[in-house]
Design an enzyme around this catalytic site. Sequence first.
Site, PDB file in Angstrom:
ATOM      1  N   PRO A   1       0.817  -1.234  -0.173  1.00  0.00           N
ATOM      2  CA  PRO A   1       0.053   0.040  -0.163  1.00  0.00           C
ATOM      3  C   PRO A   1       0.886   1.449   0.249  1.00  0.00           C
ATOM      4  O   PRO A   1       1.795   1.245   0.796  1.00  0.00           O
ATOM      5  CB  PRO A   1      -0.704   0.151   1.280  1.00  0.00           C
ATOM      6  CG  PRO A   1       0.118  -1.030   2.128  1.00  0.00           C
ATOM      7  CD  PRO A   1       0.890  -2.022   1.115  1.00  0.00           C
TER       8      PRO A   1
ATOM      9  N   CYS B   1      -0.886  28.587 -16.567  1.00  0.00           N
ATOM     10  CA  CYS B   1      -1.599  29.001 -17.704  1.00  0.00           C
ATOM     11  C   CYS B   1      -2.137  27.979 -18.379  1.00  0.00           C
ATOM     12  O   CYS B   1      -1.620  27.259 -19.265  1.00  0.00           O
ATOM     13  CB  CYS B   1      -0.385  29.656 -18.460  1.00  0.00           C
ATOM     14  SG  CYS B   1       0.283  31.041 -17.810  1.00  0.00           S
ATOM     15  N   GLU B   2      -3.182  27.298 -17.727  1.00  0.00           N
ATOM     16  CA  GLU B   2      -3.804  25.894 -18.329  1.00  0.00           C
ATOM     17  C   GLU B   2      -5.441  26.077 -17.691  1.00  0.00           C
ATOM     18  O   GLU B   2      -5.322  26.057 -16.485  1.00  0.00           O
ATOM     19  CB  GLU B   2      -3.065  24.925 -17.556  1.00  0.00           C
ATOM     20  CG  GLU B   2      -3.231  23.603 -18.329  1.00  0.00           C
ATOM     21  CD  GLU B   2      -2.652  23.391 -19.571  1.00  0.00           C
ATOM     22  OE1 GLU B   2      -3.397  23.095 -20.347  1.00  0.00           O
ATOM     23  OE2 GLU B   2      -1.499  23.636 -19.688  1.00  0.00           O
TER      24      GLU B   2
ATOM     25  N   ARG C   1      -3.196  15.477 -10.038  1.00  0.00           N
ATOM     26  CA  ARG C   1      -3.949  14.751 -10.093  1.00  0.00           C
ATOM     27  C   ARG C   1      -5.148  14.897 -10.884  1.00  0.00           C
ATOM     28  O   ARG C   1      -5.939  14.113 -11.531  1.00  0.00           O
ATOM     29  CB  ARG C   1      -4.130  13.853  -8.729  1.00  0.00           C
ATOM     30  CG  ARG C   1      -2.856  12.956  -8.250  1.00  0.00           C
ATOM     31  CD  ARG C   1      -3.405  12.000  -6.865  1.00  0.00           C
ATOM     32  NE  ARG C   1      -4.231  11.002  -7.590  1.00  0.00           N
ATOM     33  CZ  ARG C   1      -5.285  11.142  -7.138  1.00  0.00           C
ATOM     34  NH1 ARG C   1      -6.097  11.971  -6.622  1.00  0.00           N
ATOM     35  NH2 ARG C   1      -6.255  10.071  -7.659  1.00  0.00           N
TER      36      ARG C   1
ATOM     37  N   ARG D   1      -0.934   4.967  -1.369  1.00  0.00           N
ATOM     38  CA  ARG D   1      -1.848   5.832  -1.154  1.00  0.00           C
ATOM     39  C   ARG D   1      -2.563   5.593   0.366  1.00  0.00           C
ATOM     40  O   ARG D   1      -2.939   6.407   0.928  1.00  0.00           O
ATOM     41  CB  ARG D   1      -2.691   5.739  -2.355  1.00  0.00           C
ATOM     42  CG  ARG D   1      -4.023   6.690  -2.383  1.00  0.00           C
ATOM     43  CD  ARG D   1      -5.125   6.164  -3.582  1.00  0.00           C
ATOM     44  NE  ARG D   1      -4.289   5.700  -4.589  1.00  0.00           N
ATOM     45  CZ  ARG D   1      -4.222   6.499  -5.674  1.00  0.00           C
ATOM     46  NH1 ARG D   1      -4.382   7.611  -5.650  1.00  0.00           N
ATOM     47  NH2 ARG D   1      -3.687   6.098  -6.648  1.00  0.00           N
TER      48      ARG D   1
ATOM     49  N   TYR E   1      -5.703  12.627 -13.968  1.00  0.00           N
ATOM     50  CA  TYR E   1      -6.831  11.574 -13.408  1.00  0.00           C
ATOM     51  C   TYR E   1      -8.123  12.204 -13.693  1.00  0.00           C
ATOM     52  O   TYR E   1      -9.110  11.218 -13.319  1.00  0.00           O
ATOM     53  CB  TYR E   1      -6.438  10.718 -12.436  1.00  0.00           C
ATOM     54  CG  TYR E   1      -5.056  10.362 -12.135  1.00  0.00           C
ATOM     55  CD1 TYR E   1      -4.520   9.349 -13.128  1.00  0.00           C
ATOM     56  CD2 TYR E   1      -4.262  10.617 -11.290  1.00  0.00           C
ATOM     57  CE1 TYR E   1      -3.206   8.794 -13.134  1.00  0.00           C
ATOM     58  CE2 TYR E   1      -2.796  10.207 -11.198  1.00  0.00           C
ATOM     59  CZ  TYR E   1      -2.453   9.243 -12.050  1.00  0.00           C
ATOM     60  OH  TYR E   1      -1.166   8.962 -12.149  1.00  0.00           O
TER      61      TYR E   1
ATOM     62  N   TYR F   1       1.177  10.996  -4.177  1.00  0.00           N
ATOM     63  CA  TYR F   1       1.113  11.421  -5.469  1.00  0.00           C
ATOM     64  C   TYR F   1       0.708  12.862  -5.487  1.00  0.00           C
ATOM     65  O   TYR F   1       0.276  13.350  -6.768  1.00  0.00           O
ATOM     66  CB  TYR F   1      -0.077  10.604  -6.279  1.00  0.00           C
ATOM     67  CG  TYR F   1       0.377   9.065  -6.153  1.00  0.00           C
ATOM     68  CD1 TYR F   1       1.373   8.709  -6.434  1.00  0.00           C
ATOM     69  CD2 TYR F   1      -0.556   8.210  -5.251  1.00  0.00           C
ATOM     70  CE1 TYR F   1       1.858   7.267  -6.407  1.00  0.00           C
ATOM     71  CE2 TYR F   1      -0.443   6.817  -5.231  1.00  0.00           C
ATOM     72  CZ  TYR F   1       0.921   6.333  -5.651  1.00  0.00           C
ATOM     73  OH  TYR F   1       1.313   5.163  -5.463  1.00  0.00           O
TER      74      TYR F   1
HETATM   75  C1  PLP Z   1       2.083   2.019  -7.504  1.00  0.00           C
HETATM   76  C2  PLP Z   1       2.402   0.706  -6.749  1.00  0.00           C
HETATM   77  C3  PLP Z   1       2.026   0.448  -5.635  1.00  0.00           C
HETATM   78  C4  PLP Z   1       1.078   1.410  -4.660  1.00  0.00           C
HETATM   79  O1  PLP Z   1       0.054   1.840  -5.342  1.00  0.00           O
HETATM   80  P1  PLP Z   1      -1.221   2.598  -4.484  1.00  0.00           P
HETATM   81  O2  PLP Z   1      -2.068   2.803  -5.239  1.00  0.00           O
HETATM   82  O3  PLP Z   1      -0.599   3.886  -4.006  1.00  0.00           O
HETATM   83  O4  PLP Z   1      -1.380   1.860  -3.071  1.00  0.00           O
HETATM   84  C5  PLP Z   1       2.128  -0.709  -5.145  1.00  0.00           C
HETATM   85  N1  PLP Z   1       3.042  -1.569  -6.042  1.00  0.00           N
HETATM   86  C6  PLP Z   1       3.184  -1.388  -7.242  1.00  0.00           C
HETATM   87  C7  PLP Z   1       4.199  -2.182  -8.012  1.00  0.00           C
HETATM   88  C8  PLP Z   1       3.034   0.038  -7.668  1.00  0.00           C
HETATM   89  O5  PLP Z   1       3.379   0.262  -8.858  1.00  0.00           O
END
Ligand code: PLP
Length: 493
Positions: free
Chosen positions: A338, A416-417, A385, A340, A389, A446
């Site tokens: 994990p 400027c966007e 983000r 995020r 996204y 992120y």
């Molecule tokens: C980005 C990534 C994560 C973490 O993803 P989260 O959405 O931040 O939990 C874990 N493993 C790999 C291989 C990744 O590329």
Amino acid sequence: MAEAITAPHPLAPEWLRPLTDSAALERQLLPADAHRDPEGRLVLGGVDVVSLAAQHGTPLYVISEADFRARARAFRRAFAEAFAPEAEVDVFYAGKAFLSTHVARWAAEEGLCVDTASGGELALALAGGVEPSRIGLHGNNKSDAEIGRALEAGIGRIIADSLDELERIEQLAAAAGVAAPVMLRLTPGVHASTHEYIATAHEDQKFGLSLTPASIEDAGRTTGGNPFAGSPAWTAVERALAAEHIELRGLHCHIGSQIFEPEGFEVAAAKLIGLLGQVREVHGTELPELDLGGGHGIAYTEADAPRQPQEIAQALAGAVRSASAKAGIAIPRISIEPGRALVGPAGVTLYRVGVQKDVQVDGPAGETLSRRYVAVDGGMSDNARGVLYDADYSAVLAGRQVTGEHVLSRIVGKHCESGDIVVRDVYLPTTTARDDLIAVPATGAYCHSLSSNYNCLTRPAVVAVKDGASQVLIRRETEEQMLGRDTGYLPGG
Ligand SMILES: *Cc1c(COP(=O)(O)O)cnc(C)c1O
């Protein structure tokens, strides 16, 4: 507290509830140790945001150390309990979400391992004092230098992403006279995002090794009904087992990000365990480890309701147990990654309000409506983000009492966007004024790690708050540092 708005604005998205209780919203989205002081100022880790902004400037990334540590502990405990007593679980903090030497140390102190995805991230984790054997290295295009550095440091695992890389790891490990601990990154044909997962045979993406045989004739050809025969994954397993300087630890997958439901993880785990069973059948060996990746979802707005780590852990443990029994293997040592979910909710970005505009907009029924644009002193350079996204965020007025009527607002940056949107839709007090502080929750992951110098804005500082004190983790970039990369730039010239 805030006055009720009873009818939603016609331009507001369906999920955005008319504001009835801003305190509830703050409890849901802000770090666990956040509250308002009697003057209405938001307090993070015991420090009020007015002093934080005065001391460190804005925009400012603020991270609650206690919140990060609590989340790290919660994940570790939930997964350890769910898989006990048969298997142990390693929680790798995915450093790409946000890495600094301090955060790497916090993770290590909470018993976590750290995942890195480049030589730079590896250098940070090592500089943070993380035990090399508790570091992993990812990446779909690792250079020889990065692999060499990992071998030299003696890190715990290199997650190999291709046959090409496997060969280079073998050569570099041979040259260094070591055995490289390797996991193979596989693409199990499961993509998950938020509430759904999709299953595909062929994955059209750059990461990993496919489980699908290259041709129909390959399927089942070599070893009586081996469904993986001829797949890049199977080839990689066989080459890694045969390689003299590779110690094949096991299999890895990472199926997506911002995932709320456990089903995608369960399906992926079952597929990889099927392959572990096949390895045992053909080679008589049980690979000891299975890494199920990261991607655990968090709440960015009131519309998001992520599950507790226990729920995900229990579901996964159930799936792993039954798949292992079916494959006839012992339950492997599990790891998860994990990023995020550990640092995202622990972070808040503080901005100062600048210019505001009420813009006339055509409504859904052809009527003329008004949308308030609230510009702040950062934007897509500190939070990409939204642009990358279409991500939704929420926001609260942070430096004073939140009272009076609210108006549907859009918080935008100073770049400027026109896509430079920080928070697409939020109800803010009509009294919001120049120099007011705005806090955007759930920006710990992120945001800093994706920050840029677009429009020659300097990157903000990152401070940690805890027990009433703030500590700079990453200094604010100065104009001189930023412009000093230009060989013709003379400071003060
Ligand atoms: C980005 C990534 C994560 C973490 O993803 P989260 O959405 O931040 O939990 C874990 N493993 C790999 C291989 C990744 O590329």
